[in-house]
Design a protein around this motif. Structure first.
Motif, PDB file in Angstrom:
ATOM      1  N   GLY A 152      33.874  41.414  41.676  1.00 39.07           N
ATOM      2  CA  GLY A 152      33.584  42.827  41.897  1.00 39.07           C
ATOM      3  C   GLY A 152      32.415  43.121  42.812  1.00 39.07           C
ATOM      4  N   THR A 153      31.844  42.099  43.465  1.00 39.51           N
ATOM      5  CA  THR A 153      30.678  42.325  44.322  1.00 39.51           C
ATOM      6  C   THR A 153      31.040  42.188  45.799  1.00 39.51           C
ATOM      7  N   ALA A 199      36.928  34.908  42.626  1.00 35.78           N
ATOM      8  CA  ALA A 199      36.094  35.823  41.856  1.00 35.78           C
ATOM      9  C   ALA A 199      35.809  35.209  40.489  1.00 35.78           C
ATOM     10  N   GLU A 200      34.538  35.231  40.102  1.00 36.55           N
ATOM     11  CA  GLU A 200      34.102  34.557  38.890  1.00 36.55           C
ATOM     12  C   GLU A 200      33.558  35.527  37.852  1.00 36.55           C
ATOM     13  N   ILE A 204      34.248  47.588  31.146  1.00 35.65           N
ATOM     14  CA  ILE A 204      34.270  47.646  32.610  1.00 35.65           C
ATOM     15  C   ILE A 204      35.419  46.790  33.119  1.00 35.65           C
ATOM     16  N   ALA A 205      36.022  47.234  34.225  1.00 35.27           N
ATOM     17  CA  ALA A 205      37.116  46.489  34.841  1.00 35.27           C
ATOM     18  C   ALA A 205      36.551  45.288  35.585  1.00 35.27           C
ATOM     19  N   LEU A 206      37.196  44.136  35.408  1.00 33.10           N
ATOM     20  CA  LEU A 206      36.697  42.904  36.037  1.00 33.10           C
ATOM     21  C   LEU A 206      37.876  41.963  36.263  1.00 33.10           C
ATOM     22  N   GLN A 207      38.254  41.796  37.514  1.00 36.07           N
ATOM     23  CA  GLN A 207      39.338  40.887  37.860  1.00 36.07           C
ATOM     24  C   GLN A 207      38.741  39.550  38.291  1.00 36.07           C
ATOM     25  N   ALA A 208      39.036  38.501  37.532  1.00 34.47           N
ATOM     26  CA  ALA A 208      38.428  37.199  37.804  1.00 34.47           C
ATOM     27  C   ALA A 208      39.486  36.105  37.893  1.00 34.47           C
TER      28      ALA A 208
END
Length: 256
Positions: free
Chosen positions: A146-147, A162-163, A213-217
């Protein structure tokens, strides 16, 4: 569902022992191996690489600031020339040791303060990306889900992963809670395992204030230097597998 499970390894230094690499390598699918700047000595790094190779665990370069005393967790402001050269130097050193161990470096995950800085700092992020491109543009960059750093790397032609962090608390904005803050590091393996199952199944994780929070990893990290790190990683793996998640490296053709 597929997911990579990684850990920071190779961080012992001389008589100073850090973590249980041999046991952790029985659990994870990818190993972020120290390159000597924030931790690790050549003998220990080589031993970790050999152990990873024997278990079929994919290896990445865990590059950091030149900060052995602070374990790479103190902010630094190197010039662009210095940071690019530091990244090239560390990857090159690990590539040499990996060759001797019968494996190869497949990705790069910056460590500690460098990792957190480049997540949002475009100048230092560009320097790290430049260093990777200079030595091996086929390497994958692992960064905080997400960054902006992930998009910046993709724009330069680097593949990215993505981690998410199993044992770290998140702010409502999706960044990691500073280690200086209370409850920044999570210690209950059962709770951590449940958090990771929910993350994989729903794409959401609970922030420190209780919000989701949404977080695609694509990869989950369990820190190798945390107390009870192996038990934490084992619990995360067990709960993910029980939920039907296949644990495998993000590198094509690699699995454990």
């Amino acid at each position: 569902m597929d997911m990579d499970l990684n850990s920071d390894l190779g961080e012992s230094f001389g008589a100073w022992r850090m973590g249980d690499d041999a046991t952790m390598l029985e659990v994870v699918t990818s190993a972020n191996v120290a390159c000597g700047f924030h931790a690790g000595d050549p003998t220990g790094i080589l031993n970790t690489l050999r152990a990873a190779a024997s278990r079929g665990v994919v290896v990445g370069a865990h590059v950091g600031y030149p900060d052995l005393v602070g374990f790479g967790r103190r902010n630094m402001d190197p010039s662009s020339a210095e940071l690019v050269a530091d990244v090239v130097y560390q990857i090159g050193a690990l590539q040499g040791l990996a060759t001797a161990a019968g494996t190869q470096v497949r990705y790069v995950k910056p460590h500690g303060a460098l990792y957190n800085t480049i997540a949002y700092d475009k100048r230092q992020a560009s320097d790290v990306i430049e260093g990777i491109l200079a030595i091996d543009p086929s390497l994958v960059l692992m960064g905080l889900a997400g960054t902006p750093v992930l998009q910046w790397a993709q724009e330069r032609g680097l593949a990215t992963v993505a981690e998410a962090f199993a044992d770290r608390a998140y702010t409502p904005e999706g960044s990691l809670v500073s280690r200086r803050e209370k409850a920044a590091v999570l210690h209950d393996p059962e709770i951590v395992g449940q958090r990771m199952v929910r993350l994989v199944e729903t794409g959401k994780i609970q922030a420190i204030d209780g919000s989701l929070i949404a977080l695609q990893a694509d990869s989950i990290c369990v820190h190798g230097d945390s107390p009870g790190a192996v038990a934490m990683a084992q619990q995360v793996r067990q709960q993910l597998e029980a939920a039907g998640v296949s644990l495998k490296s993000f590198v094509a053709g690699s699995s454990l």
